[in-house]
Design a protein around this motif. Structure first.
Motif, PDB file in Angstrom:
ATOM      1  N   ASN A 196      -6.517   3.131  -0.095  1.00 29.02           N
ATOM      2  CA  ASN A 196      -5.126   3.503  -0.322  1.00 29.02           C
ATOM      3  C   ASN A 196      -4.391   4.024   0.904  1.00 29.02           C
ATOM      4  O   ASN A 196      -3.235   4.405   0.812  1.00 29.02           O
ATOM      5  CB  ASN A 196      -5.031   4.538  -1.452  1.00 29.02           C
ATOM      6  N   VAL A 251       0.837  -1.203   0.000  1.00 29.64           N
ATOM      7  CA  VAL A 251       0.000   0.000   0.000  1.00 29.64           C
ATOM      8  C   VAL A 251       0.872   1.253   0.000  1.00 29.64           C
ATOM      9  O   VAL A 251       0.623   2.191  -0.753  1.00 29.64           O
ATOM     10  CB  VAL A 251      -0.979  -0.002   1.199  1.00 29.64           C
ATOM     11  N   ASN A 260       0.213   9.724  -3.209  1.00 29.89           N
ATOM     12  CA  ASN A 260      -1.192  10.048  -3.083  1.00 29.89           C
ATOM     13  C   ASN A 260      -1.424  11.131  -2.026  1.00 29.89           C
ATOM     14  O   ASN A 260      -0.755  11.158  -0.996  1.00 29.89           O
ATOM     15  CB  ASN A 260      -1.977   8.785  -2.705  1.00 29.89           C
ATOM     16  N   TYR A 275      -6.633  10.354   0.564  1.00 34.22           N
ATOM     17  CA  TYR A 275      -6.671   9.022   1.161  1.00 34.22           C
ATOM     18  C   TYR A 275      -8.101   8.538   1.378  1.00 34.22           C
ATOM     19  O   TYR A 275      -9.000   9.307   1.677  1.00 34.22           O
ATOM     20  CB  TYR A 275      -5.909   9.011   2.495  1.00 34.22           C
ATOM     21  N   PHE A 287       0.774   3.764  -3.396  1.00 31.38           N
ATOM     22  CA  PHE A 287       0.126   5.064  -3.242  1.00 31.38           C
ATOM     23  C   PHE A 287       1.059   6.088  -2.593  1.00 31.38           C
ATOM     24  O   PHE A 287       0.619   6.986  -1.891  1.00 31.38           O
ATOM     25  CB  PHE A 287      -1.148   4.913  -2.403  1.00 31.38           C
TER      26      PHE A 287
END
Length: 193
Positions: free
Chosen positions: A149, A135, A142, A145, A139
């Motif tokens: 993710n 994970v 990223n 959230y 991500f």
């Protein structure tokens, strides 16, 4: 078709417990056993484990027993649950708890939890870690959230709040950056024998 196939829970609730008398009891417990135990705590104090509620925390456990039953019924556990043990935590300024879970070879803990007695701003969040190594890689960049993710979930401590979660869920407590002590009680429920 898109299906969610696995899930976990975090049950949070504000209770109405007399924190003054509970705090007094915990501080007396600490005076009676200043050494305490060292398990996941670094720089703080943890009490020995206790099996049965005492007069100072009986009303708290009446509430927690009902919550444990609600979780059991909602999740669909087939066994009845009972309090396994509980202990007190005092996180001094600069202390924290390392990542750990409450499942081991010598117990059958199903539900774990924490109840906050004395908290302050920056006294250390409770952080849950997702045990899926990819994970963080998938991500990494990223900024939005969600449950698919995210690799961590943070809970700010607040007086009179309890948080219950699966005993296998890895978690830790951030460093207490406040000059005042944070006081809490941790506990486990296991299969009733």
């Amino acid at each position: 078709m898109f299906n969610n196939i696995f899930a976990t829970y975090l049950y949070s609730k504000k209770l109405d417990i007399n924190l003054t008398s509970l705090k007094k009891h915990i501080l007396q417990t600490q005076r009676n056993d200043e050494k305490g135990v060292h398990l996941s705590n670094l720089g703080g104090w943890q009490s020995q484990g206790f099996k049965n509620p005492m007069s100072s925390n009986k009303s708290l456990f009446k509430s927690l027993d009902l919550i444990a039953k609600e979780i059991k019924d909602t999740v669909g556990y087939t066994y009845d649950l009972e309090l396994n043990h509980y202990w007190y935590n005092i996180n001094y300024s600069g202390s924290y708890n390392i990542p750990h879970s409450h499942v081991g070879l010598k117990n059958d803990n199903i539900i774990s939890g924490v109840f906050y007695i004395q908290t302050f701003v920056d006294s250390g969040r409770l952080v849950f870690k997702r045990n899926e190594p990819l994970v963080g890689v998938m991500f990494a960049d990223n900024t939005h959230y969600n449950e698919y993710n995210s690799s961590m979930w943070n809970v700010n401590p607040n007086d009179n709040f309890c948080h219950l979660f699966p005993a296998h869920l890895e978690h830790y407590v951030e460093t207490n950056l406040n000059s005042s002590d944070r006081i809490s009680m941790s506990f486990n429920y296991s299969i009733k024998r």
